[in-house]
Design a protein around this motif. Structure first.
Motif, short mmCIF file in Angstrom:
data_model
loop_
_atom_site.label_atom_id
_atom_site.label_comp_id
_atom_site.label_asym_id
_atom_site.label_seq_id
_atom_site.Cartn_x
_atom_site.Cartn_y
_atom_site.Cartn_z
N PRO A 183 -18.80 -7.49 -14.82
CA PRO A 183 -20.23 -7.81 -14.86
C PRO A 183 -20.94 -7.28 -16.09
N GLN A 184 -20.59 -6.08 -16.52
CA GLN A 184 -21.26 -5.52 -17.70
C GLN A 184 -20.98 -6.36 -18.93
N ALA A 185 -19.74 -6.81 -19.07
CA ALA A 185 -19.39 -7.64 -20.23
C ALA A 185 -20.12 -8.97 -20.19
N GLU A 186 -20.16 -9.60 -19.01
CA GLU A 186 -20.82 -10.89 -18.87
C GLU A 186 -22.30 -10.77 -19.21
N GLU A 187 -22.95 -9.73 -18.70
CA GLU A 187 -24.38 -9.54 -18.95
C GLU A 187 -24.65 -9.25 -20.42
N ALA A 188 -23.82 -8.43 -21.04
CA ALA A 188 -24.02 -8.09 -22.44
C ALA A 188 -23.85 -9.31 -23.34
N CYS A 189 -22.87 -10.12 -23.06
CA CYS A 189 -22.63 -11.32 -23.88
C CYS A 189 -23.81 -12.28 -23.76
N SER A 190 -24.33 -12.43 -22.56
CA SER A 190 -25.48 -13.32 -22.35
C SER A 190 -26.72 -12.77 -23.06
N GLU A 191 -26.96 -11.48 -22.92
CA GLU A 191 -28.14 -10.86 -23.50
C GLU A 191 -28.12 -10.91 -25.02
N ALA A 193 -26.37 -13.12 -26.93
CA ALA A 193 -25.86 -14.41 -27.43
C ALA A 193 -26.55 -14.83 -28.72
N HIS A 194 -27.84 -14.52 -28.85
CA HIS A 194 -28.59 -14.95 -30.04
C HIS A 194 -28.02 -14.36 -31.33
N THR A 195 -27.30 -13.25 -31.23
CA THR A 195 -26.75 -12.62 -32.44
C THR A 195 -25.65 -13.45 -33.08
N LEU A 196 -25.11 -14.40 -32.34
CA LEU A 196 -24.06 -15.26 -32.90
C LEU A 196 -24.58 -16.11 -34.06
N GLU A 222 -18.18 -23.14 -18.80
CA GLU A 222 -19.31 -23.32 -17.89
C GLU A 222 -20.11 -22.02 -17.78
N ARG A 223 -19.41 -20.87 -17.73
CA ARG A 223 -20.12 -19.59 -17.70
C ARG A 223 -20.83 -19.34 -19.03
N MET A 224 -20.21 -19.73 -20.12
CA MET A 224 -20.85 -19.61 -21.42
C MET A 224 -22.12 -20.46 -21.48
N ARG A 225 -22.07 -21.64 -20.89
CA ARG A 225 -23.25 -22.50 -20.88
C ARG A 225 -24.36 -21.90 -20.03
N SER A 226 -24.01 -21.50 -18.82
CA SER A 226 -25.04 -20.97 -17.92
C SER A 226 -25.59 -19.64 -18.42
N GLY A 227 -24.80 -18.90 -19.18
CA GLY A 227 -25.26 -17.63 -19.73
C GLY A 227 -25.97 -17.74 -21.06
N GLY A 228 -26.11 -18.96 -21.58
CA GLY A 228 -26.84 -19.17 -22.83
C GLY A 228 -26.02 -18.93 -24.08
N VAL A 229 -24.72 -18.75 -23.94
CA VAL A 229 -23.87 -18.50 -25.11
C VAL A 229 -23.46 -19.80 -25.78
N LEU A 230 -23.02 -20.77 -24.99
CA LEU A 230 -22.53 -22.02 -25.56
C LEU A 230 -23.64 -22.76 -26.30
N GLY A 231 -24.86 -22.69 -25.79
CA GLY A 231 -25.97 -23.38 -26.43
C GLY A 231 -26.27 -22.88 -27.83
N VAL A 232 -25.91 -21.63 -28.11
CA VAL A 232 -26.15 -21.07 -29.45
C VAL A 232 -25.17 -21.65 -30.46
N ILE A 233 -23.92 -21.82 -30.06
CA ILE A 233 -22.90 -22.26 -31.02
C ILE A 233 -22.64 -23.76 -30.95
N LEU A 234 -22.97 -24.39 -29.81
CA LEU A 234 -22.72 -25.83 -29.67
C LEU A 234 -23.77 -26.42 -28.72
N PRO A 235 -25.01 -26.57 -29.21
CA PRO A 235 -26.09 -27.05 -28.33
C PRO A 235 -25.86 -28.46 -27.79
N GLU A 236 -24.97 -29.21 -28.41
CA GLU A 236 -24.70 -30.57 -27.93
C GLU A 236 -23.95 -30.59 -26.60
N ALA A 237 -23.36 -29.46 -26.21
CA ALA A 237 -22.51 -29.42 -25.01
C ALA A 237 -23.37 -29.27 -23.75
N CYS A 238 -23.95 -30.37 -23.32
CA CYS A 238 -24.78 -30.39 -22.12
C CYS A 238 -23.87 -30.46 -20.89
#
Length: 396
Positions: A183-191, A193-196, A222-238
């Motif tokens: 959980p700590q890793a998942e939360e940190a990556c989401s928080e 994500a903008h640094t990417l 799917e977790r990357m998308r829901s956590g806001g990570v995928l949208g930073v690097i590939l916003p087209e992946a809806c």
């Protein structure tokens, strides 16, 4: 249950024995992927070595032992030993002095634990003695490996702040090895994500394609998308495109095709050549990768009607991409050899047609019929030529 490292093949390689003798067993440890993967019972190709010795000393000792070295990363303390059974990267123990999320200033260290503390995940900080193969585990990596848990060393946010790419590395390693989420890793990556956004496009592309090359990265993406990570690097992946990727993964496996990261990237994009061009430029893909991505974006339902004709027109690899993305059967062209059109312009000129546009038109007409008829033999091509010449207006 973890495997016994002594059962692995690579520790018995002759080149590693030579390297150990040259540098001294007390000065080196095998580290990283080779140790981790062997404990999991998977195949190992590359072996990395950590050492107490400075790069200059490594080079001198290897030279004295007749081992050639290449200064592949000398500024980071890494030289590569060229051995008969494969190259080995040898890196002097390091500690970070300063980091900015993209690069680090390092200093050489003298303690194995200090070197381990600067690594990303506990499962990547396992050191093996070159003689006894005893494991040095400073941060609980063995327990995490047994639990299939990918956990940052120390505080996840601090590790990510040192190198923002660790966000993507976390998801790739979790997709490859993970079962139990941290959980700590998942939360940190989401928080964070903008640094990417501050990373080079090439580094992002390399990690994304490595993730997509894994057997089934769908749940991770799917977790990357829901956590806001995928949208930073590939916003087209809806969500719709993620669903397309899920279908592609099932289709690839069902037809026996190996995972292909470029094909899977195409699934994550809407079928638009303009979008494909934009993404390829943004990720700085190679010319070949860009070509495949754009070709895949040009797919249409009619492509599945004549797979071999499609393969003849756009090459089998690109045709396979389109068919699998459409959910169609691509096995008919998996090992198909593209035939060579057996008619040349000279044969038409020899029949009395003046060289020029008329010859080109006749060739195109015959080739189109040849493809439509399923690539018949030379006899049928002669018939098609005779028909085309009969339709020609009389000369003069």
């Amino acid at each position: 249950m973890l495997h016994d490292l002594s059962q692995a093949e690579w520790p018995r390689r002759q080149g590693l024995a030579m390297l150990t003798a040259a540098l001294g067993a007390e000065n080196i440890r095998w580290v990283g992927g080779a140790v981790r993967d062997s404990l999991l019972g998977t195949d190992v190709q590359d072996v990395d070595c950590a050492t107490l010795l400075t790069p200059d000393k490594v080079i001198d000792l290897c030279r004295a032992a007749g081992i050639r070295t290449v200064p592949t990363g000398i500024e980071h303390g890494t030289v590569t030993a060229i051995l008969k059974d494969g190259p080995v990267e040898i890196t002097t123990l390091r500690r970070d002095v300063t980091t900015d999320g993209r690069r680090a200033t390092i200093a050489f260290a003298s303690e194995w634990r200090e070197d381990a503390a600067r690594r990303d995940f506990t499962i990547n900080a396992l050191y093996a003695d070159p003689v006894t193969l005893a494991i040095s585990d400073f941060f609980g990596g063995l327990d995490d490996l047994a639990a299939r848990r990918v956990r940052f060393i120390g505080d996840a946010r601090a590790r990510i702040a040192e190198d923002h790419l660790r966000i993507l590395r976390y998801f790739r390693f979790q997709a490859r090895f993970g079962a139990e989420l941290d959980p700590q890793a998942e939360e940190a990556c989401s928080e964070l994500a903008h640094t990417l956004k501050g990373l080079s496009r090439e580094r992002i592309a390399a990690e994304l394609l490595a993730l997509l090359a894994l057997p089934d990265p769908y749940a991770t993406l799917e977790r990357m998308r829901s956590g806001g990570v995928l949208g930073v690097i590939l916003p087209e992946a809806c969500p719709a495109q993620l669903a397309a990727l899920g279908r592609l993964i099932v289709t690839e496996a069902g037809q026996g095709f190996a995972p292909d990261p470029v094909r899977r990237l195409a699934a994550l994009l809407p079928p638009s050549p303009d979008v494909a061009e934009t993404v390829a430029a943004r990720l700085r893909l190679s010319k070949a990768q860009r070509g495949r991505l754009v070709s895949a974006a040009e797919r249409s339902a009619t492509d599945a009607e004549h797979p071999q004709a499609l393969a003849y027109r756009i090459t089998p690899p690109s045709a396979i991409d389109r068919l699998l993305l459409l959910g169609a059967d691509a096995r008919t062209i998996a090992s198909w050899t593209v035939p060579v059109f057996p008619l040349k312009g000279g044969a038409i000129v020899a029949r009395g047609v003046t060289a020029g546009p008329a010859v080109a038109r006749i060739l195109q007409t015959i080739e189109a019929k040849w493809v439509a008829e399923g690539f018949p033999g030379a006899a049928r091509v002669e018939e098609l030529l005779a028909e085309a010449l009969a339709d020609q207006p009389p000369a003069g």
